[in-house]
Design a protein around this motif. Structure first.
Motif, PDB file in Angstrom:
ATOM      1  N   SER A 164      -8.788  33.386 100.854  1.00  0.00           N
ATOM      2  CA  SER A 164      -9.352  33.942 102.087  1.00  0.00           C
ATOM      3  C   SER A 164      -8.532  35.144 102.521  1.00  0.00           C
ATOM      4  O   SER A 164      -7.349  35.280 102.178  1.00  0.00           O
ATOM      5  CB  SER A 164      -9.352  32.898 103.208  1.00  0.00           C
ATOM      6  OG  SER A 164      -8.037  32.637 103.651  1.00  0.00           O
ATOM      7  N   ALA A 165      -9.168  36.019 103.314  1.00  0.00           N
ATOM      8  CA  ALA A 165      -8.457  37.167 103.870  1.00  0.00           C
ATOM      9  C   ALA A 165      -7.369  36.707 104.835  1.00  0.00           C
ATOM     10  O   ALA A 165      -6.298  37.315 104.927  1.00  0.00           O
ATOM     11  CB  ALA A 165      -9.448  38.091 104.564  1.00  0.00           C
ATOM     12  N   GLU A 166      -7.645  35.628 105.538  1.00  0.00           N
ATOM     13  CA  GLU A 166      -6.656  35.071 106.460  1.00  0.00           C
ATOM     14  C   GLU A 166      -5.389  34.659 105.715  1.00  0.00           C
ATOM     15  O   GLU A 166      -4.261  34.907 106.164  1.00  0.00           O
ATOM     16  CB  GLU A 166      -7.265  33.877 107.192  1.00  0.00           C
ATOM     17  CG  GLU A 166      -6.427  33.312 108.304  1.00  0.00           C
ATOM     18  CD  GLU A 166      -7.117  32.162 109.020  1.00  0.00           C
ATOM     19  OE1 GLU A 166      -6.706  31.856 110.142  1.00  0.00           O
ATOM     20  OE2 GLU A 166      -8.064  31.577 108.449  1.00  0.00           O
ATOM     21  N   PRO A 192     -12.839  41.402  96.580  1.00  0.00           N
ATOM     22  CA  PRO A 192     -12.162  42.645  96.968  1.00  0.00           C
ATOM     23  C   PRO A 192     -11.739  42.644  98.438  1.00  0.00           C
ATOM     24  O   PRO A 192     -10.686  43.193  98.782  1.00  0.00           O
ATOM     25  CB  PRO A 192     -13.227  43.715  96.689  1.00  0.00           C
ATOM     26  CG  PRO A 192     -14.092  43.130  95.625  1.00  0.00           C
ATOM     27  CD  PRO A 192     -14.145  41.656  95.937  1.00  0.00           C
ATOM     28  N   ARG A 193     -12.546  42.046  99.293  1.00  0.00           N
ATOM     29  CA  ARG A 193     -12.203  41.983 100.725  1.00  0.00           C
ATOM     30  C   ARG A 193     -10.892  41.237 100.934  1.00  0.00           C
ATOM     31  O   ARG A 193     -10.051  41.645 101.744  1.00  0.00           O
ATOM     32  CB  ARG A 193     -13.339  41.292 101.480  1.00  0.00           C
ATOM     33  CG  ARG A 193     -13.061  40.993 102.943  1.00  0.00           C
ATOM     34  CD  ARG A 193     -14.285  40.384 103.597  1.00  0.00           C
ATOM     35  NE  ARG A 193     -13.993  39.882 104.932  1.00  0.00           N
ATOM     36  CZ  ARG A 193     -13.585  38.660 105.196  1.00  0.00           C
ATOM     37  NH1 ARG A 193     -13.426  37.780 104.215  1.00  0.00           N
ATOM     38  NH2 ARG A 193     -13.349  38.279 106.428  1.00  0.00           N
ATOM     39  N   ILE A 194     -10.695  40.144 100.211  1.00  0.00           N
ATOM     40  CA  ILE A 194      -9.456  39.369 100.323  1.00  0.00           C
ATOM     41  C   ILE A 194      -8.277  40.167  99.781  1.00  0.00           C
ATOM     42  O   ILE A 194      -7.204  40.203 100.382  1.00  0.00           O
ATOM     43  CB  ILE A 194      -9.605  38.027  99.590  1.00  0.00           C
ATOM     44  CG1 ILE A 194     -10.668  37.164 100.279  1.00  0.00           C
ATOM     45  CG2 ILE A 194      -8.272  37.287  99.527  1.00  0.00           C
ATOM     46  CD1 ILE A 194     -11.030  35.904  99.532  1.00  0.00           C
ATOM     47  N   GLN A 196      -7.944  43.385  99.656  1.00  0.00           N
ATOM     48  CA  GLN A 196      -7.634  44.466 100.584  1.00  0.00           C
ATOM     49  C   GLN A 196      -6.818  43.957 101.770  1.00  0.00           C
ATOM     50  O   GLN A 196      -5.927  44.648 102.274  1.00  0.00           O
ATOM     51  CB  GLN A 196      -8.919  45.118 101.071  1.00  0.00           C
ATOM     52  CG  GLN A 196      -8.708  46.334 101.958  1.00  0.00           C
ATOM     53  CD  GLN A 196     -10.016  46.988 102.360  1.00  0.00           C
ATOM     54  OE1 GLN A 196     -11.084  46.406 102.226  1.00  0.00           O
ATOM     55  NE2 GLN A 196      -9.937  48.203 102.863  1.00  0.00           N
ATOM     56  N   ALA A 197      -7.106  42.745 102.221  1.00  0.00           N
ATOM     57  CA  ALA A 197      -6.396  42.182 103.374  1.00  0.00           C
ATOM     58  C   ALA A 197      -4.916  41.945 103.092  1.00  0.00           C
ATOM     59  O   ALA A 197      -4.111  41.869 104.024  1.00  0.00           O
ATOM     60  CB  ALA A 197      -7.055  40.870 103.796  1.00  0.00           C
ATOM     61  N   ALA A 198      -4.544  41.839 101.820  1.00  0.00           N
ATOM     62  CA  ALA A 198      -3.149  41.561 101.458  1.00  0.00           C
ATOM     63  C   ALA A 198      -2.237  42.761 101.675  1.00  0.00           C
ATOM     64  O   ALA A 198      -1.016  42.605 101.775  1.00  0.00           O
ATOM     65  CB  ALA A 198      -3.068  41.095 100.009  1.00  0.00           C
ATOM     66  N   GLY A 199      -2.810  43.964 101.733  1.00  0.00           N
ATOM     67  CA  GLY A 199      -1.985  45.150 101.914  1.00  0.00           C
ATOM     68  C   GLY A 199      -1.353  45.629 100.619  1.00  0.00           C
ATOM     69  O   GLY A 199      -1.730  45.209  99.517  1.00  0.00           O
ATOM     70  N   ASP A 200      -0.360  46.486 100.748  1.00  0.00           N
ATOM     71  CA  ASP A 200       0.263  47.140  99.599  1.00  0.00           C
ATOM     72  C   ASP A 200       1.631  46.547  99.273  1.00  0.00           C
ATOM     73  O   ASP A 200       2.149  45.710 100.005  1.00  0.00           O
ATOM     74  CB  ASP A 200       0.419  48.644  99.881  1.00  0.00           C
ATOM     75  CG  ASP A 200      -0.910  49.322 100.166  1.00  0.00           C
ATOM     76  OD1 ASP A 200      -1.905  48.953  99.508  1.00  0.00           O
ATOM     77  OD2 ASP A 200      -0.936  50.203 101.063  1.00  0.00           O
ATOM     78  N   GLY A 201       2.198  47.028  98.162  1.00  0.00           N
ATOM     79  CA  GLY A 201       3.566  46.687  97.801  1.00  0.00           C
ATOM     80  C   GLY A 201       3.719  45.554  96.811  1.00  0.00           C
ATOM     81  O   GLY A 201       4.836  45.233  96.397  1.00  0.00           O
ATOM     82  N   TRP A 202       2.623  44.917  96.406  1.00  0.00           N
ATOM     83  CA  TRP A 202       2.685  43.830  95.438  1.00  0.00           C
ATOM     84  C   TRP A 202       2.808  44.382  94.017  1.00  0.00           C
ATOM     85  O   TRP A 202       2.414  45.518  93.748  1.00  0.00           O
ATOM     86  CB  TRP A 202       1.432  42.965  95.548  1.00  0.00           C
ATOM     87  CG  TRP A 202       1.147  42.512  96.940  1.00  0.00           C
ATOM     88  CD1 TRP A 202       0.276  43.089  97.833  1.00  0.00           C
ATOM     89  CD2 TRP A 202       1.742  41.407  97.634  1.00  0.00           C
ATOM     90  NE1 TRP A 202       0.289  42.416  99.031  1.00  0.00           N
ATOM     91  CE2 TRP A 202       1.176  41.379  98.946  1.00  0.00           C
ATOM     92  CE3 TRP A 202       2.681  40.438  97.284  1.00  0.00           C
ATOM     93  CZ2 TRP A 202       1.531  40.421  99.893  1.00  0.00           C
ATOM     94  CZ3 TRP A 202       3.042  39.487  98.228  1.00  0.00           C
ATOM     95  CH2 TRP A 202       2.473  39.472  99.507  1.00  0.00           C
ATOM     96  N   SER A 203       3.328  43.575  93.127  1.00  0.00           N
ATOM     97  CA  SER A 203       3.428  43.982  91.730  1.00  0.00           C
ATOM     98  C   SER A 203       2.053  44.275  91.137  1.00  0.00           C
ATOM     99  O   SER A 203       1.867  45.258  90.415  1.00  0.00           O
ATOM    100  CB  SER A 203       4.120  42.878  90.911  1.00  0.00           C
ATOM    101  OG  SER A 203       4.074  43.171  89.535  1.00  0.00           O
ATOM    102  N   GLU A 204       1.083  43.443  91.471  1.00  0.00           N
ATOM    103  CA  GLU A 204      -0.288  43.620  90.972  1.00  0.00           C
ATOM    104  C   GLU A 204      -1.225  42.813  91.866  1.00  0.00           C
ATOM    105  O   GLU A 204      -0.856  41.753  92.364  1.00  0.00           O
ATOM    106  CB  GLU A 204      -0.393  43.120  89.524  1.00  0.00           C
ATOM    107  CG  GLU A 204      -1.751  43.318  88.894  1.00  0.00           C
ATOM    108  CD  GLU A 204      -1.789  42.837  87.437  1.00  0.00           C
ATOM    109  OE1 GLU A 204      -2.864  42.950  86.820  1.00  0.00           O
ATOM    110  OE2 GLU A 204      -0.746  42.337  86.948  1.00  0.00           O
ATOM    111  N   VAL A 205      -2.424  43.328  92.072  1.00  0.00           N
ATOM    112  CA  VAL A 205      -3.460  42.596  92.792  1.00  0.00           C
ATOM    113  C   VAL A 205      -4.729  42.646  91.946  1.00  0.00           C
ATOM    114  O   VAL A 205      -5.232  43.718  91.630  1.00  0.00           O
ATOM    115  CB  VAL A 205      -3.744  43.209  94.186  1.00  0.00           C
ATOM    116  CG1 VAL A 205      -4.818  42.402  94.899  1.00  0.00           C
ATOM    117  CG2 VAL A 205      -2.468  43.268  95.018  1.00  0.00           C
TER     118      VAL A 205
END
Length: 233
Positions: A164-166, A192-194, A196-205
């Motif tokens: 979930s996006a939450e 994709p909505r979920i 996008q909610a995680a934001g940036d900076g992860w190794s991979e999404v």
């Protein structure tokens, strides 16, 4: 093998754990949400032709008001939701496999007045021409703090399943609170909505090909074979 972490609330967390371990994924379960019922008033069933159910939680946590609606058939987003609806005494009109929006294309022409039972977090829908929908929020997912065992696990390369996006937003916030480097972590999201909610900076999404647990775990199996980057500063 990079471990997979499941953070969805129960009973979904245990279900995902069993499915992941069945395909030999190293998997850890830490439910970061608790599902609780919301106070709501059930409408008269004669106002509607069918129910839209986007989660099994709708039928597990709705309380006494649900009984008055059992005459209405259910459009369930997936097999798990359909099973929960049947257990609560409902009949199933259709079961989706690709999310709530595609499920609307399967509506019986006689089902033009829909009642959507949902949680606080829900996907916006575009209704077909001539179809109306009323919504009732019947449950909520209350976030929990990151337990020390999970915080320790996330200080090394790992993969987290996001349902979930939450959950995506809560995980990102908890990483900030606990000083966890996102660059060590890869995310797999149902949509994709979920992601996008995680934001940036992860190794991979990465995003599952279709929004269901089977596709999500197939993606996890593929990605867990690769240890991935060691992290970026």
């Amino acid at each position: 093998m990079v471990p997979l972490v499941v953070i969805r609330p129960e009973p979904g967390c245990t279900a995902s754990l069993h499915a992941a371990r069945a395909v030999r994924l190293e998997t850890h379960g830490f439910p970061l949400f608790e599902v609780v019922a919301r106070s709501w008033e059930a409408p008269a069933p004669g106002q509607f032709d069918a129910i839209l159910g986007g989660s099994g939680n709708v039928f597990r946590h709705t309380g006494r008001g649900l009984a008055a609606l059992r005459s209405l058939p259910v459009y369930a987003v997936g097999e798990t939701t359909a099973a929960a609806a049947r257990e609560a005494g409902f009949t199933i009109a259709a079961i989706g496999s690709g999310g709530m929006q595609p499920l609307l294309a399967e509506l019986d022409p006689a089902h033009r007045r829909l009642l959507r039972l949902a949680g606080d977090e829900r996907v916006p829908l575009t209704l077909p021409k001539g179809v109306t929908m009323d919504e009732r929020v019947v449950y909520a997912s209350v976030p929990r703090a990151l337990p020390p065992e999970l915080a320790a696990l996330l200080r090394a390369p790992a993969m987290i399943a996001l349902h979930s996006a939450e959950a995506a937003r809560h995980l990102a916030a908890q990483c900030v609170t606990h000083g966890i480097r996102r660059s060590l972590l890869r995310l797999i999201a149902l949509s994709p909505r979920i992601a996008q909610a995680a934001g940036d900076g992860w190794s991979e999404v990465a995003v599952a090909t279709v929004p269901n647990d089977k596709a999500l775990l197939a993606l996890a199996l593929q990605m867990c074979q690769d240890p991935g980057p060691r992290g970026r500063d």
